[in-house]
Enzyme design. Sequence first.
Site, PDB file in Angstrom:
ATOM      1  CE  LYS A 217      -3.795   2.055   2.751  1.00  0.00           C
ATOM      2  NZ  LYS A 217      -4.620   1.863   3.968  1.00  0.00           N
TER       3      LYS A 217
ATOM      4  CB  SER B  32      -8.186   0.972   5.985  1.00  0.00           C
ATOM      5  OG  SER B  32      -8.689   2.270   6.176  1.00  0.00           O
TER       6      SER B  32
ATOM      7  CB  SER C 177      -7.511   4.166   3.113  1.00  0.00           C
ATOM      8  OG  SER C 177      -6.750   3.504   4.117  1.00  0.00           O
TER       9      SER C 177
END
Length: 445
Positions: A77, A176, A152
Amino acid sequence: MSLLDGPLSALVAAVQSGETTPSAMTTEALERAAARNPAINAICLINPQAQAEADAVAARLQGGETLPLAGVPVLIKDNIWVKGLRIAQGSALFADHIAPEDSEAVKRLRNAGAVIIGIATCSEFGCKGATNSPFHGVTRNPIDPSLTSGGSSGGPVSAVAAGIVPLALGTDAGGSTRRPPAHTGLCGLKPTQDLIPYGPGFDEPVWGISVICPIARRMEDIALAMQVLARLASAPAPRLEIAVSGDFGTGQRRDPDVAANFDKVVAALTSADVTITQARIAWPHDIKGHDVQPLQHAGLAQLYGDVWRETPGVFDPAIAEQIETGLSLSGTQVAAAHQISHQMRETLRAALDLYGFIATPTTPCAAWPAEQNAPSEIGGQPAAPRDHAAFTPQINHAGVPALSIPCGTDSQGRPLGLQLIAQAGRDADLIALAQRLEPILKEIA
């Protein structure tokens, strides 16, 4: 079936035996990225050194090393540092930021023989429940590209769901890496706080709640990843006793399909001789998951308020609004949110001491249109901006482990997830429980 589509253990065994090579696995993952990523925008950067890293893994194998993730292609990420690569937190403010070193989690993946093929998208600063931003654009759900994969950690999740890689790393400060897997039919684990070292990396808007998380298609892959990331030994399956709550004691409305699916889950577990009780969680003052949002708003304002005042147009409008809100908060309001955080911790930990394991829906709704930051309705009524995240932030503020595991779909074929929560430090037991339940849940339509 390609090794990229099967269990991690089979891929690693094939690499260790010489049936395939780290280079071949990396090449296939890169080819899949080139073919599949344009439709979903899950990857924002390809690692130009990926093949060199694969060759280095091959050399280590030839030297006699046994590597638990030998040749496994992985995506990271865009808020987790990977040395030498641009890591931008989904923000134009960090468009030129090159990570000076690996985070400890990335270092452990590399030490285990994984190959970092690139960086996956996230919402700006990881502070939004959908993965779309001015910097990265819109990340889409491979199940249906008109839909979001959530946020996210939407990029890592979409890439795994699209079959580009079998494993990815996300972060989770309020759900997330549980909500996005629920929207895409994947497994995501939020470990006990600090079980996986967090950093070195960026400053956090709210310290002490975010964790690094593995994302995969099956629980056995999560278990293998945690052996590497947290040096977590496997555990025998615990007693099949679970307390359930359809709304986590919050009174949150759910879409009818989510409520019906949860009833199916409870019925299926009961038929499989799982002992089910109804969880009673008495949140003081009827606190909700979104009641801790002032902490994030104030944290963003402290980190980026000065830049926002000078160049407000640089920010995602949704993040700019959070910063503006944070600047307007009083110290008393921020202190009140800290009190709520403490109450969440004490209440949930007490409930887990009583019940052991608690199950809820991961989300009160399925995925919504990709361009929207949040669903406009839940349960047929207008939804507040954080209603879709009603069942996840409490776990972060309690510091306890939780995971999302697939449990069927809604009437439109959109995936749904079951959240399982355990006491702090019982990550291995939680994983073992999920592995026992996984085949039961796969039978739910």
